[in-house]
Design an enzyme around this catalytic site. Structure first.
Site, mmCIF file in Angstrom:
data_model
loop_
_atom_site.group_PDB
_atom_site.id
_atom_site.type_symbol
_atom_site.label_atom_id
_atom_site.label_comp_id
_atom_site.label_asym_id
_atom_site.label_seq_id
_atom_site.Cartn_x
_atom_site.Cartn_y
_atom_site.Cartn_z
ATOM 1 N N GLY A 21 15.745 25.354 -9.087
ATOM 2 C CA GLY A 21 14.430 25.772 -8.648
ATOM 3 C C GLY A 21 14.451 26.422 -7.287
ATOM 4 N N ASP A 56 26.487 17.795 -10.886
ATOM 5 C CA ASP A 56 26.483 19.154 -10.329
ATOM 6 C C ASP A 56 27.001 19.152 -8.891
ATOM 7 O OD1 ASP A 56 26.165 21.892 -10.617
ATOM 8 O OD2 ASP A 56 24.126 21.891 -9.830
ATOM 9 N N LYS A 58 10.579 21.296 -3.530
ATOM 10 C CA LYS A 58 11.334 22.048 -4.534
ATOM 11 C C LYS A 58 10.485 22.190 -5.786
ATOM 12 C CE LYS A 58 15.747 22.039 -5.217
ATOM 13 N NZ LYS A 58 17.166 21.731 -5.525
ATOM 14 N N GLY A 104 17.992 28.093 -6.267
ATOM 15 C CA GLY A 104 19.226 27.675 -6.915
ATOM 16 C C GLY A 104 19.006 27.538 -8.403
ATOM 17 N N GLY A 105 19.970 26.895 -9.066
ATOM 18 C CA GLY A 105 19.894 26.761 -10.508
ATOM 19 C C GLY A 105 18.735 25.909 -10.978
#
Length: 353
Positions: A96, A209, A113, A93-94
């Site tokens: 990692g 987010d 992550k 994803g944005g």
């Protein structure tokens, strides 16, 4: 005084008229034109410099993305910090890349992550800050918030988070498979999200987010448990790498409030805006505005100048109460948006009708 003869035409033929003017006035106009030309040249040079800097940044980001992509492919099978054996890659994803892993001393399955923003761009002081703040910034003590178990920075300078391992799919995946949802199904998913946000906002934490990809529908003991992912991570990463990425915006533009898109200060109401956009999309299968070109500039223009399409204009079968609360959540004015608990009450009331 200088006399300028200007030829003028009329219906009766050609005549000559004289127009007196001051030499100083002409000189002032010439100087003004020269000044405007100099300003234009300066602007063109600055634009050229900006374009060059943007291109250099784009190339640097592409090189970094290639490096991180290669890294994500070779990490499975390696031991991280002597504690976590990395397995298959679960997704990216944005922020990692997430891997299935095993905490070896307890033989416990976990998710790890690798944080792309810190892995690729952080300075030493940023990594030091992350070492001290990783868990506290990413943990919200709520059963519907993803549990962060550990965090750290490896000897190779790779920042990571260790989290509970979830099984199931994201809300984004469900939306693709099932399409628009009923108000009852929306309530099942969104009420726990609002409960988490209410707790976080009460202690001054903004997610920044919220989006379908960050809502996970975890299957546990035959039941569904809604989990909010990456809580606090946006704020942590923005604070950690902000000095090295001036002007960077952390988050997903499609779900960003107008004030965030233009770089203005924001608060908990920005999360409510994101929830409102997400719920609108869950109900209708589309975003609240017409158009299909959603770059940052066009998004900022639309969000600042256009009201979203009312829900009942798309489908009059939507309950009045759900339209009211959703449209209030995506109001351009942050002060007009409901709090998380108010939004939840509106969804519950609409579900009961």
């Amino acid at each position: 005084e200088v006399v300028d003869k200007v030829k003028a035409f009329d219906a009766g033929g050609a005549d000559y008229v004289t127009k007196p003017f001051q030499f100083g006035e002409v000189l002032a106009r010439i100087e003004n034109q020269l000044r405007l030309q100099r300003l234009q040249r300066d602007l063109e040079h600055r634009n050229a410099d900006l374009l060059r800097m943007n291109e250099e940044l784009r190339e640097a980001q592409q090189r970094e993305d290639r490096i991180l992509h290669t890294l994500s492919d070779v990490l499975p099978g390696t031991m991280l910090d002597g504690k976590y054996l990395l397995g298959e890659k679960l997704g990216s994803g944005g922020f990692g890349t997430v891997y299935r892993a095993v905490q070896t001393n307890l033989q416990r399955p976990v998710a790890v992550k690798i944080l792309q923003r810190l892995a690729g761009r952080a300075h030493k002081e940023d990594l030091d800050r992350f070492r001290g703040e990783g868990i506290s910034a990413c943990r919200v003590n709520h059963p519907n918030a993803l549990v962060v178990i550990d965090s750290g920075v490896s000897s190779a300078g790779i920042a990571y988070l260790v989290m509970e391992l979830l099984e199931g799919r994201t809300l984004a995946e469900e939306m693709v498979v099932d399409g628009p949802m009923s108000v009852a199904r929306v309530a099942e998913v969104v009420l726990p999200v609002c409960d988490v946000l209410a707790l976080a906002h009460a202690i001054g934490i903004v997610h920044r987010d919220i989006k379908p990809e960050n809502i996970f529908l975890h299957r546990f003991a035959g039941a569904e448990v809604v989990k909010v992912l990456d809580f606090g991570l946006a704020k942590l990463l923005d604070a950690s790498v902000g000095m090295t990425l001036p002007g960077a915006v952390v988050g997903t533009p499609l779900y960003m409030a107008p004030e965030r898109l233009i770089g203005n200060p924001h608060d908990t109401t920005a999360d409510i805006y994101a929830v409102g956009v997400m719920v609108y999309e869950m109900l209708t299968g589309r975003l609240p505005w017409d158009g299909d070109q959603w770059d940052m500039a066009s998004l900022a223009t639309v969000r600042q100048n256009q009201d979203p399409i009312p829900l009942r204009e798309l489908d009059s079968r939507f309950p009045v109460e759900v339209e009211r609360v959703v449209m209030a959540a995506i109001d351009r004015n942050p002060d007009a948006r409901p709090a998380a608990d108010q939004f939840a009450r509106g969804i519950m009331e609409s579900r009961n009708h």
